[in-house]
Design a protein around this motif. Structure first.
Motif: not given
Length: 105
Positions: A3-4, A6-12
């Motif tokens: 991932r870059t 610029r992308e936010r991770a959605s997993a806890y």
């Protein structure tokens, strides 16, 4: 795939997942302390608190409330700073897991 930023991770993350805990969480907190030391994670907090302290007229006593304190290692740096300045510092740590509270104690 990587991932870059610029992308936010959605997993806890492990520390955000209330269903996790125990030894895995304690190990994660130990690794976080190591990373905090390597990357001087306490520096921004120390800078901010010392600046606020100076702007408040360098009072002899301060109180800090840390919500989501993790294992409390950043606050340990604050306490060392306070000792060096002759400031009586009270730090109250709050976290939602018993493991983090035990590590911070």
């Amino acid at each position: 795939m990587f991932r870059t930023f610029r992308e936010r991770a959605s997993a806890y993350e492990l520390m955000d997942d209330r269903s996790q805990g125990g030894e895995e969480l304690r190990e994660a907190l130990r690794h976080l302390r190591r990373l905090n030391r390597l990357f001087s994670a306490a520096a921004p907090t120390l800078f901010g608190v010392s600046r606020l302290w100076a702007e408040a007229g360098k009072p002899r006593r301060l109180e800090v409330l840390d919500i989501g304190a993790g294992s409390g290692d950043v606050n340990a740096a604050l306490l060392r700073w306070a000792d060096a300045q002759g400031v009586e510092l009270t730090v109250t740590l709050a976290d939602r897991t018993p493991e983090a509270c035990a590590e911070a104690a």
